[in-house]
Scaffold this motif. Structure first.
Motif, mmCIF file in Angstrom:
data_model
loop_
_atom_site.group_PDB
_atom_site.id
_atom_site.type_symbol
_atom_site.label_atom_id
_atom_site.label_comp_id
_atom_site.label_asym_id
_atom_site.label_seq_id
_atom_site.Cartn_x
_atom_site.Cartn_y
_atom_site.Cartn_z
ATOM 1 N N GLY A 179 0.820 -1.204 0.000
ATOM 2 C CA GLY A 179 0.000 0.000 0.000
ATOM 3 C C GLY A 179 0.857 1.259 0.000
ATOM 4 N N THR A 180 1.954 1.209 0.739
ATOM 5 C CA THR A 180 2.880 2.349 0.738
ATOM 6 C C THR A 180 3.454 2.557 -0.656
ATOM 7 O OG1 THR A 180 3.438 1.975 3.060
ATOM 8 C CG2 THR A 180 4.997 3.274 1.761
ATOM 9 N N ALA A 181 3.832 1.457 -1.327
ATOM 10 C CA ALA A 181 4.365 1.559 -2.689
ATOM 11 C C ALA A 181 3.311 2.123 -3.640
ATOM 12 C CB ALA A 181 4.852 0.187 -3.169
ATOM 13 N N LEU A 182 2.066 1.676 -3.489
ATOM 14 C CA LEU A 182 0.978 2.191 -4.324
ATOM 15 C C LEU A 182 0.750 3.665 -4.050
ATOM 16 C CD1 LEU A 182 -1.394 1.832 -6.290
ATOM 17 C CD2 LEU A 182 -2.779 1.101 -4.328
ATOM 18 N N SER A 183 0.645 4.045 -2.784
ATOM 19 C CA SER A 183 0.421 5.438 -2.404
ATOM 20 C C SER A 183 1.504 6.350 -2.962
ATOM 21 C CB SER A 183 0.369 5.550 -0.880
ATOM 22 O OG SER A 183 0.171 6.890 -0.487
ATOM 23 N N ALA A 217 5.020 2.288 -12.445
ATOM 24 C CA ALA A 217 4.779 1.926 -11.041
ATOM 25 C C ALA A 217 5.546 0.663 -10.685
ATOM 26 C CB ALA A 217 3.293 1.724 -10.796
ATOM 27 N N ALA A 218 6.117 0.668 -9.491
ATOM 28 C CA ALA A 218 6.928 -0.466 -9.036
ATOM 29 C C ALA A 218 6.077 -1.721 -8.874
ATOM 30 C CB ALA A 218 7.597 -0.120 -7.702
ATOM 31 N N THR A 219 6.666 -2.859 -9.139
ATOM 32 C CA THR A 219 5.997 -4.147 -8.972
ATOM 33 C C THR A 219 5.522 -4.327 -7.542
ATOM 34 O OG1 THR A 219 7.334 -5.086 -10.740
ATOM 35 C CG2 THR A 219 6.299 -6.636 -9.239
ATOM 36 N N GLY A 220 6.248 -3.748 -6.603
ATOM 37 C CA GLY A 220 5.897 -3.859 -5.187
ATOM 38 C C GLY A 220 4.560 -3.228 -4.832
ATOM 39 N N ALA A 221 3.940 -2.463 -5.765
ATOM 40 C CA ALA A 221 2.639 -1.843 -5.510
ATOM 41 C C ALA A 221 1.493 -2.823 -5.746
ATOM 42 C CB ALA A 221 2.461 -0.614 -6.400
ATOM 43 N N GLN A 222 1.782 -3.973 -6.343
ATOM 44 C CA GLN A 222 0.728 -4.953 -6.607
ATOM 45 C C GLN A 222 0.068 -5.396 -5.302
ATOM 46 O OE1 GLN A 222 1.408 -8.131 -9.546
ATOM 47 N NE2 GLN A 222 3.467 -7.240 -9.809
ATOM 48 N N GLY A 223 -1.249 -5.410 -5.297
ATOM 49 C CA GLY A 223 -1.986 -5.810 -4.095
ATOM 50 C C GLY A 223 -2.044 -4.737 -3.036
ATOM 51 N N GLY A 224 -1.509 -3.570 -3.326
ATOM 52 C CA GLY A 224 -1.533 -2.474 -2.363
ATOM 53 C C GLY A 224 -2.909 -1.856 -2.230
ATOM 54 N N VAL A 225 -3.208 -1.392 -1.031
ATOM 55 C CA VAL A 225 -4.479 -0.710 -0.761
ATOM 56 C C VAL A 225 -4.176 0.595 -0.039
ATOM 57 C CG1 VAL A 225 -6.692 -0.818 0.440
ATOM 58 C CG2 VAL A 225 -5.725 -2.904 -0.564
ATOM 59 N N VAL A 226 -4.707 1.673 -0.569
ATOM 60 C CA VAL A 226 -4.616 2.977 0.084
ATOM 61 C C VAL A 226 -6.039 3.538 0.144
ATOM 62 C CG1 VAL A 226 -4.032 4.169 -2.084
ATOM 63 C CG2 VAL A 226 -3.487 5.244 0.092
#
Length: 189
Positions: free
Chosen positions: A101-105, A169-178
Motif C-alpha cells: 500500500g505504501t508503494a501504491l500510495s 509503477a513499481a511491482t511492489g505496488a501490486q496488491g496495495g491498498v490505500v
C-alpha cells in the motif's frame, strides 16, 4: 462677605439655568451562519459530511488498477449559511494496508482541478479534464488555494480529482491498498 455671597449666587444661578436633553439609539446585533455541504456522483443530494466517519464517498472506482490507468471523480461544495467564505482542500490522509500500500500510495499521481460556478449542475470531470497541478504520491498533495464561496448556496466549487497509476509503477505496488480521505475546510471571517 458680600463678595462671597455674590460668588455663591453666580454658581447657584448657573446650575439653575442648565438644560439637558438626550437622544438614544438602539440596534440589534446578530451573528451570521456559515456552513458548507457537499455532494458527489454517489451522493447526489447536498448534505453535511463534517467528520471522517461521515465522509461522503468520492467514487473514483479505482479498484484493480494496473499501470497506465487513470480514474476521475468530482465533489461539489456550496454554502448553506448567510455569510460568504472560502473552501479549500487542506489535506489528504491516506492509510495503507502494508508495504504494498505504501508503494501504491507513493506511485500514484494525483491532479486536482478546482473550478467555481454559479450553476449547481453536475460538474464535468473526466480523465481528460485539464488544469491543476500533478502531485506524485497521494500523501504529497498539499493544501490548495482557497476558493470563494458566496452565502446561501449562490455559487459552487467543483473539485475534480484525477488519479493515475503510472506505467512505471513499481511491482511492489501490486496488491496495495490505500484509502485516502480528502479534507475540505470552509472558512469565513
Amino acid at each position: 462677605m458680600l463678595a462671597g455671597a455674590l460668588v455663591l449666587g453666580v454658581g447657584g444661578s448657573a446650575t439653575l439655568a442648565a438644560w439637558t436633553d438626550q437622544e438614544y439609539a438602539s440596534t440589534q446585533i446578530t451573528a451570521g451562519t456559515f456552513s458548507i455541504v457537499s455532494r458527489t456522483a454517489d451522493a447526489t443530494t447536498f448534505a453535511p459530511h463534517d467528520t471522517a466517519a461521515s465522509a461522503v464517498t468520492l467514487p473514483l472506482n479505482a479498484t484493480n488498477l494496473y499501470p497506465g490507468q487513470t480514474r476521475a471523480a468530482w465533489i461539489q461544495i456550496t454554502t448553506v449559511g448567510t455569510v460568504p467564505g472560502t473552501v479549500q482542500l487542506t489535506g489528504v490522509s491516506a492509510p495503507v494496508n502494508d508495504s504494498r500500500g505504501t508503494a501504491l500510495s507513493n506511485a500514484l499521481s494525483v491532479r486536482i482541478v478546482a473550478t467555481t460556478t454559479t450553476s449547481g449542475a453536475v460538474p464535468v470531470c473526466t480523465t481528460g479534464t485539464t488544469g491543476g497541478v500533478v502531485y506524485t504520491g497521494i500523501s504529497n498533495v498539499p493544501a490548495l488555494t482557497a476558493q470563494a464561496l458566496l452565502p446561501n448556496g449562490t455559487n459552487f466549487v467543483n473539485y475534480c480529482v484525477i488519479v493515475t497509476l503510472p506505467t512505471a509503477a513499481a511491482t511492489g505496488a501490486q496488491g496495495g491498498v490505500v484509502t485516502p480521505t480528502w479534507t475540505f475546510t470552509g472558512t469565513t471571517g
